[in-house]
Design a protein around this motif. Structure first.
Motif, PDB file in Angstrom:
ATOM      1  N   UNK A  19       0.820  -1.224   0.000  1.00 12.81           N
ATOM      2  CA  UNK A  19       0.000   0.000   0.000  1.00 12.81           C
ATOM      3  C   UNK A  19       0.849   1.268   0.000  1.00 12.81           C
ATOM      4  N   UNK A  20       2.116   1.147   0.373  1.00 15.41           N
ATOM      5  CA  UNK A  20       2.980   2.316   0.513  1.00 15.41           C
ATOM      6  C   UNK A  20       4.125   2.325  -0.495  1.00 15.41           C
ATOM      7  N   UNK A  63      16.253   9.190  11.667  1.00 17.72           N
ATOM      8  CA  UNK A  63      16.260   8.428  10.417  1.00 17.72           C
ATOM      9  C   UNK A  63      14.840   8.155   9.960  1.00 17.72           C
ATOM     10  N   UNK A  64      13.944   7.939  10.904  1.00 19.66           N
ATOM     11  CA  UNK A  64      12.539   7.680  10.564  1.00 19.66           C
ATOM     12  C   UNK A  64      11.933   8.841   9.788  1.00 19.66           C
ATOM     13  N   UNK A  65      12.283  10.059  10.178  1.00 18.07           N
ATOM     14  CA  UNK A  65      11.781  11.239   9.474  1.00 18.07           C
ATOM     15  C   UNK A  65      12.295  11.267   8.040  1.00 18.07           C
ATOM     16  N   UNK A  70      11.329  10.524   2.211  1.00 22.41           N
ATOM     17  CA  UNK A  70      11.694   9.966   0.906  1.00 22.41           C
ATOM     18  C   UNK A  70      10.560   9.114   0.345  1.00 22.41           C
ATOM     19  N   UNK A  71       9.909   8.360   1.216  1.00 21.68           N
ATOM     20  CA  UNK A  71       8.783   7.542   0.781  1.00 21.68           C
ATOM     21  C   UNK A  71       7.655   8.413   0.217  1.00 21.68           C
ATOM     22  N   UNK A 145       4.634   2.161   5.861  1.00 25.52           N
ATOM     23  CA  UNK A 145       5.508   1.013   6.105  1.00 25.52           C
ATOM     24  C   UNK A 145       6.679   1.122   5.142  1.00 25.52           C
ATOM     25  N   UNK A 146       7.887   1.250   5.687  1.00 24.60           N
ATOM     26  CA  UNK A 146       9.082   1.470   4.886  1.00 24.60           C
ATOM     27  C   UNK A 146      10.131   0.400   5.191  1.00 24.60           C
TER      28      UNK A 146
END
Length: 334
Positions: A19-20, A63-65, A70-71, A145-146
């Motif tokens: 979905x992502x 890093x999550x940010x 980027x996603x 979800x990455x």
């Protein structure tokens, strides 16, 4: 969290990751675009992601940010047709949206400061309008979800089997290597679960741990990831990290982002700049064969690139020079 719950959460994320994902057709169009074209090229996109890495480090974001930004950027670019001069507004919108989700409210940089430090030439209202467009087109609410999602789960699963692996399997190192991969649009085509497992196996190979390899195999079997798919992306990850470690690669400074600016630029950075209100942004999608661009002239082009000074984790021990371009060993065929 015990091993059973971790594997259950892993499976749930694996089923939802599609979905992502950015549209592969849109990514392919970007890759096939020439640099002098009026559309976004792969080189243009990659340079802008490096800029996001710079700003993430400068503002102390996680890093999550960065990964979420980027996603959002890739998903939007793969869906909408925009001109290169509008890319700065889109990318900063994605970074600000990601920060508002992942960072503490008190740590989120104001839009005015974000625009000034990013040396961009559009207004706060432009950025706000662009955020609304991105959120609407991506149906964005609060998460995605990455590959980082899976990297954290894989790391937790590995540690749940033995606590003495904490020093050998560095999550910080894996995160830095993931960021390096995300600076190349080709890795946006990889499933996040596969890209994360490829990075994990690359690190396991470097520490030469047989028992940790068994854990990785167990994850692969649990998610039913094909050997061929894993081998393909493992080889690409190895090549990317090898290239990144080479002296020829234009790597960022090991220190945090530092500004070396002229007096005139410094005055612009630290003074309020009034930017006139600009017209509404029309939109168009990649799948419209002869559609117009999604944005009119909402801001001036020619923003300076920050990619010469990225985050502090962009070189050093996380990208060792002994990495070589070689095919992975036979255990990836098992």
């Amino acid at each position: 969290m015990d091993a059973f719950k971790l594997m259950k959460e892993l499976r749930m994320n694996y089923e939802q990751e599609v979905q992502y994902l950015p549209k592969e057709t849109g990514l392919s169009l970007i890759e096939s675009t020439m640099q002098d074209d009026s559309r976004i090229s792969a080189k243009c996109r990659d340079a802008k992601v490096e800029d996001l890495w710079s700003l993430t480090s400068f503002f102390g974001y996680s890093t999550q940010t960065f990964v979420l930004a980027v996603n959002l950027l890739d998903r939007f670019l793969a869906m909408m047709r925009i001109q290169p001069k509008h890319l700065s507004c889109v990318s900063l919108s994605c970074l600000h949206m990601a920060a508002k989700v992942t960072e503490e409210e008190c740590n989120v940089t104001s839009t005015d400061e974000l625009i000034r430090i990013g040396q961009c030439r559009f207004s706060v209202s432009d950025l706000g309008r662009m955020e609304k467009i991105v959120a609407e087109k991506l149906n964005f609410k609060s998460k995605a979800i990455t590959a980082l999602t899976f990297l954290h789960l894989y790391h937790q699963i590995a540690l749940s089997h033995s606590t003495d692996r904490k020093e050998t399997l560095s999550l910080e190192k894996l995160e830095a290597q993931l960021k390096a991969c995300l600076c190349r649009i080709s890795f946006s085509k990889a499933k996040p679960s596969v890209l994360a497992l490829s990075l994990l196996m690359q690190e396991i190979e470097s520490v030469q741990s047989g028992d940790m390899l068994e854990i990785a195999y167990h994850i692969q079997r649990h998610l039913k990831i094909a050997d061929g798919e894993l081998l393909l992306w493992s080889e690409r990850v190895a090549l990317c990290l090898s290239d990144y470690a080479s002296p020829e690669c234009s790597k960022p400074n090991h220190r945090k982002l530092q500004w070396i600016v002229s007096r005139r630029t410094a005055q612009n950075l630290h003074s309020y700049r009034s930017v006139p209100e600009l017209p509404t942004i029309p939109e168009g999608c990649w799948d419209e064969s002869e559609s117009e661009d999604s944005c009119e002239d909402v801001m001036s082009s020619g923003e300076e690139s920050l990619s010469s000074s990225l985050g502090s984790d962009a070189e050093g021990p996380f990208f060792p020079l002994h990495l070589r371009r070689q095919k992975h060993r036979q255990h990836f065929h098992a």
